[in-house]
Design a protein around this motif. Structure first.
Motif, short mmCIF file in Angstrom:
data_model
loop_
_atom_site.label_atom_id
_atom_site.label_comp_id
_atom_site.label_asym_id
_atom_site.label_seq_id
_atom_site.Cartn_x
_atom_site.Cartn_y
_atom_site.Cartn_z
N MET A 97 3.58 21.36 -1.70
CA MET A 97 3.63 20.46 -0.58
C MET A 97 4.95 20.67 0.15
N LYS A 98 4.90 20.77 1.45
CA LYS A 98 6.10 21.00 2.25
C LYS A 98 7.00 19.78 2.26
N LEU A 99 8.27 20.01 2.52
CA LEU A 99 9.23 18.92 2.61
C LEU A 99 8.85 17.96 3.74
N ALA A 100 8.39 18.50 4.87
CA ALA A 100 7.99 17.64 5.99
C ALA A 100 6.83 16.73 5.59
N SER A 101 5.89 17.24 4.80
CA SER A 101 4.77 16.41 4.33
C SER A 101 5.26 15.29 3.43
N ILE A 102 6.20 15.61 2.56
CA ILE A 102 6.75 14.60 1.66
C ILE A 102 7.49 13.52 2.45
N ILE A 103 8.24 13.93 3.45
CA ILE A 103 8.95 12.97 4.30
C ILE A 103 7.95 12.07 5.03
N LEU A 104 6.88 12.67 5.55
CA LEU A 104 5.85 11.88 6.24
C LEU A 104 5.23 10.86 5.29
N LEU A 105 4.84 11.29 4.09
CA LEU A 105 4.23 10.38 3.12
C LEU A 105 5.20 9.26 2.71
N LEU A 106 6.46 9.61 2.53
CA LEU A 106 7.46 8.62 2.18
C LEU A 106 7.63 7.59 3.30
N CYS A 107 7.66 8.07 4.53
CA CYS A 107 7.77 7.17 5.68
C CYS A 107 6.55 6.24 5.77
N LEU A 108 5.37 6.77 5.49
CA LEU A 108 4.16 5.94 5.52
C LEU A 108 4.23 4.83 4.47
N VAL A 109 4.72 5.17 3.29
CA VAL A 109 4.87 4.16 2.23
C VAL A 109 5.89 3.11 2.65
N LEU A 110 6.99 3.55 3.25
CA LEU A 110 8.02 2.60 3.70
C LEU A 110 7.50 1.69 4.81
N VAL A 111 6.71 2.24 5.72
CA VAL A 111 6.11 1.42 6.78
C VAL A 111 5.21 0.36 6.16
N PHE A 112 4.38 0.77 5.21
CA PHE A 112 3.50 -0.19 4.54
C PHE A 112 4.29 -1.30 3.86
N ILE A 113 5.29 -0.94 3.09
CA ILE A 113 6.08 -1.93 2.35
C ILE A 113 6.81 -2.87 3.31
N GLN A 114 7.48 -2.32 4.31
CA GLN A 114 8.22 -3.16 5.24
C GLN A 114 7.31 -4.09 6.03
N ASP A 115 6.19 -3.57 6.52
CA ASP A 115 5.30 -4.40 7.32
C ASP A 115 4.63 -5.46 6.44
N TRP A 116 4.30 -5.12 5.23
CA TRP A 116 3.68 -6.08 4.31
C TRP A 116 4.66 -7.21 3.98
N LYS A 117 5.90 -6.82 3.68
CA LYS A 117 6.88 -7.79 3.21
C LYS A 117 7.52 -8.60 4.35
N PHE A 118 7.87 -7.92 5.45
CA PHE A 118 8.65 -8.57 6.51
C PHE A 118 7.89 -8.75 7.82
N ARG A 119 6.71 -8.12 7.95
CA ARG A 119 5.94 -8.07 9.21
C ARG A 119 6.76 -7.42 10.32
N LYS A 120 7.64 -6.52 9.92
CA LYS A 120 8.47 -5.72 10.83
C LYS A 120 8.66 -4.36 10.19
N ILE A 121 8.84 -3.35 11.03
CA ILE A 121 9.22 -2.04 10.52
C ILE A 121 10.47 -1.59 11.26
N HIS A 122 11.28 -0.83 10.57
CA HIS A 122 12.51 -0.33 11.20
C HIS A 122 12.14 0.72 12.24
N VAL A 123 12.82 0.70 13.36
CA VAL A 123 12.51 1.59 14.47
C VAL A 123 12.70 3.06 14.11
N VAL A 124 13.50 3.35 13.12
CA VAL A 124 13.75 4.74 12.71
C VAL A 124 12.49 5.36 12.10
N LEU A 125 11.70 4.57 11.39
CA LEU A 125 10.52 5.12 10.71
C LEU A 125 9.51 5.74 11.68
N PRO A 126 9.10 5.04 12.75
CA PRO A 126 8.19 5.71 13.70
C PRO A 126 8.82 6.94 14.36
#
Length: 160
Positions: free
Chosen positions: A1-30
């Motif tokens: 798996m490429k590094l870019a794919s891993i970064i994308l998957l990690l960002c998706l997990v972070l978006v899920f966690i942040q939006d679930w917990k805070f109903r906000k996502i950090h602008v850096v993630l998108p």
């Protein structure tokens, strides 16, 4: 798996966690998702920019119709970001737009909304807030789709 794919998957997990917990996502993630999307797609940069523009225009037109419908229904202008839709949701859907051709983006958009509705109803007892973590559920949906594609690839038949 490429590094870019891993970064994308990690960002998706972070978006899920942040939006679930805070109903906000950090602008850096998108922003990271948008940039990584350009690295993952093996097409010319000009074509990729056109894909992102077409998909973003589709999404903005859809959002415009939503705003028009809700405003006409309530007989006054309603800001969709105050009543129905979060700015993080907008940024997320635009961020993932380079990953899909227009037809696939429309399908992804519709299926992700259905997935979010099903998740909201399925987790009704767990979710204490009235709002839907749309970007988070969409990120989870995309994560599952990407993992399915990674782990369940079938051997392609070749003629040579």
């Amino acid at each position: 798996m490429k590094l870019a794919s891993i970064i994308l998957l990690l960002c998706l997990v972070l978006v899920f966690i942040q939006d679930w917990k805070f109903r906000k996502i950090h602008v850096v993630l998108p922003l990271v998702i948008f940039i990584v999307s350009f690295l993952l797609i093996p097409v010319k940069k000009q074509e990729l920019a056109e894909i992102a523009i077409y998909n973003s225009v589709f999404f903005l037109i859809t959002l415009g119709f939503l705003t028009l419908y809700m405003s006409l229904k309530s007989k006054q202008f309603l800001n969709p970001f105050l009543h129905y839709f979060g700015l993080g949701d907008l940024l997320f859907y635009i961020a993932v737009s380079p990953l899909f051709l227009l037809k696939n983006y429309v399908l992804f958009f519709i299926l992700s909304l259905v997935f979010a509705i099903l998740m909201q109803f399925g987790l009704k007892k767990i979710i204490k807030e009235n709002t839907v973590p749309l970007a988070g559920f969409t990120a989870l949906f995309l994560f599952v789709v990407l993992m399915k594609d990674y782990f369940l690839t079938f051997q392609k038949l070749t003629l040579f």
